[in-house]
Design a protein around this motif. Structure first.
Motif, PDB file in Angstrom:
ATOM      1  N   MET A  87      27.934  32.882  46.204  1.00  0.00           N
ATOM      2  CA  MET A  87      27.793  34.320  46.097  1.00  0.00           C
ATOM      3  C   MET A  87      26.354  34.637  45.679  1.00  0.00           C
ATOM      4  SD  MET A  87      29.872  36.922  43.548  1.00  0.00           S
ATOM      5  CE  MET A  87      31.451  36.440  44.186  1.00  0.00           C
ATOM      6  N   PRO A  88      25.696  35.588  46.347  1.00  0.00           N
ATOM      7  CA  PRO A  88      24.315  35.939  45.980  1.00  0.00           C
ATOM      8  C   PRO A  88      24.224  36.468  44.556  1.00  0.00           C
ATOM      9  CG  PRO A  88      24.930  36.908  48.094  1.00  0.00           C
ATOM     10  CD  PRO A  88      26.167  36.315  47.507  1.00  0.00           C
ATOM     11  N   ARG A  89      23.058  36.288  43.939  1.00  0.00           N
ATOM     12  CA  ARG A  89      22.852  36.689  42.551  1.00  0.00           C
ATOM     13  C   ARG A  89      23.140  38.171  42.324  1.00  0.00           C
ATOM     14  NH1 ARG A  89      17.745  33.800  39.689  1.00  0.00           N
ATOM     15  NH2 ARG A  89      18.770  31.814  39.378  1.00  0.00           N
ATOM     16  N   LYS A  90      22.744  39.025  43.282  1.00  0.00           N
ATOM     17  CA  LYS A  90      22.981  40.464  43.124  1.00  0.00           C
ATOM     18  C   LYS A  90      24.462  40.756  42.948  1.00  0.00           C
ATOM     19  CE  LYS A  90      19.242  43.020  45.263  1.00  0.00           C
ATOM     20  NZ  LYS A  90      18.851  43.868  46.388  1.00  0.00           N
ATOM     21  N   GLU A  91      25.298  40.088  43.724  1.00  0.00           N
ATOM     22  CA  GLU A  91      26.740  40.311  43.646  1.00  0.00           C
ATOM     23  C   GLU A  91      27.323  39.741  42.365  1.00  0.00           C
ATOM     24  OE1 GLU A  91      28.620  39.024  47.272  1.00  0.00           O
ATOM     25  OE2 GLU A  91      27.123  40.059  48.476  1.00  0.00           O
ATOM     26  N   GLN A  92      26.622  38.829  41.707  1.00  0.00           N
ATOM     27  CA  GLN A  92      27.071  38.271  40.441  1.00  0.00           C
ATOM     28  C   GLN A  92      26.602  39.106  39.257  1.00  0.00           C
ATOM     29  OE1 GLN A  92      25.686  34.256  40.162  1.00  0.00           O
ATOM     30  NE2 GLN A  92      26.886  33.544  41.900  1.00  0.00           N
ATOM     31  N   GLY A  93      25.805  40.139  39.506  1.00  0.00           N
ATOM     32  CA  GLY A  93      25.311  40.982  38.431  1.00  0.00           C
ATOM     33  C   GLY A  93      23.951  40.587  37.902  1.00  0.00           C
ATOM     34  N   TRP A  94      23.244  39.697  38.569  1.00  0.00           N
ATOM     35  CA  TRP A  94      21.925  39.258  38.126  1.00  0.00           C
ATOM     36  C   TRP A  94      20.917  40.382  38.314  1.00  0.00           C
ATOM     37  CZ3 TRP A  94      20.170  34.344  36.473  1.00  0.00           C
ATOM     38  CH2 TRP A  94      21.167  33.370  36.376  1.00  0.00           C
TER      39      TRP A  94
END
Length: 145
Positions: free
Chosen positions: A1-8
């Motif tokens: 999962m891309p970082r953006k979707e993980q809340g990064w």
């Protein structure tokens, strides 16, 4: 999962900004993530520009006394305890005399304290509000089976 979707959250800063952040992390004994979370949560508190981040060393006499805002009057309270942890109230269980209050300091790190029911009422503690755990102890016992 891309970082953006993980809340990064990632962003570039200047060398000066990095130095200010590192210095602030050391002074406040908090991580960059904790500081960013506090800043983001505090955005609603400011209708204009946020308060400036201190960049100068505190004088030696105030090094052990963190500044804490209290009540709606936003007074600064200085405490002698070195362990002051900001958190969000996760649970409040009120009894006849005492109230059990659980604060989430960082994700999945919680502290629970028993305080008087009257103190909990005066502090207006409820789920989702910010509060501080102020720890002053001469002995910390660690046990293991």
């Amino acid at each position: 999962m891309p970082r953006k979707e993980q809340g990064w959250v990632t962003f570039q800063t200047s060398e000066e900004e990095r130095k200010i952040l590192e210095e602030f992390c050391q002074q406040s004994q908090r991580t960059k993530t904790e500081i960013l979370r506090e800043l983001v949560r505090g955005l609603n508190d400011y209708s204009s520009a946020p308060a400036p981040i201190p960049t100068k060393q505190k004088s030696k006499e105030n090094v052990d006394a963190p500044d804490i805002k209290i009540n709606s009057q936003k007074k600064l309270l200085k405490v002698s305890s070195r362990n002051v942890l900001k958190g969000i109230v996760k649970r409040v269980i009120t009894g006849a005399v005492n109230t059990e209050v659980t604060l989430e300091i960082v994700h999945k790190v919680e502290l629970t304290s028993m305080i008087t029911r009257v103190s909990a009422e005066e502090l207006e503690l409820s789920e989702g509000t910010e509060a501080y755990a102020v720890i002053k102890s001469n002995d910390i016992v660690i046990a293991r089976e």
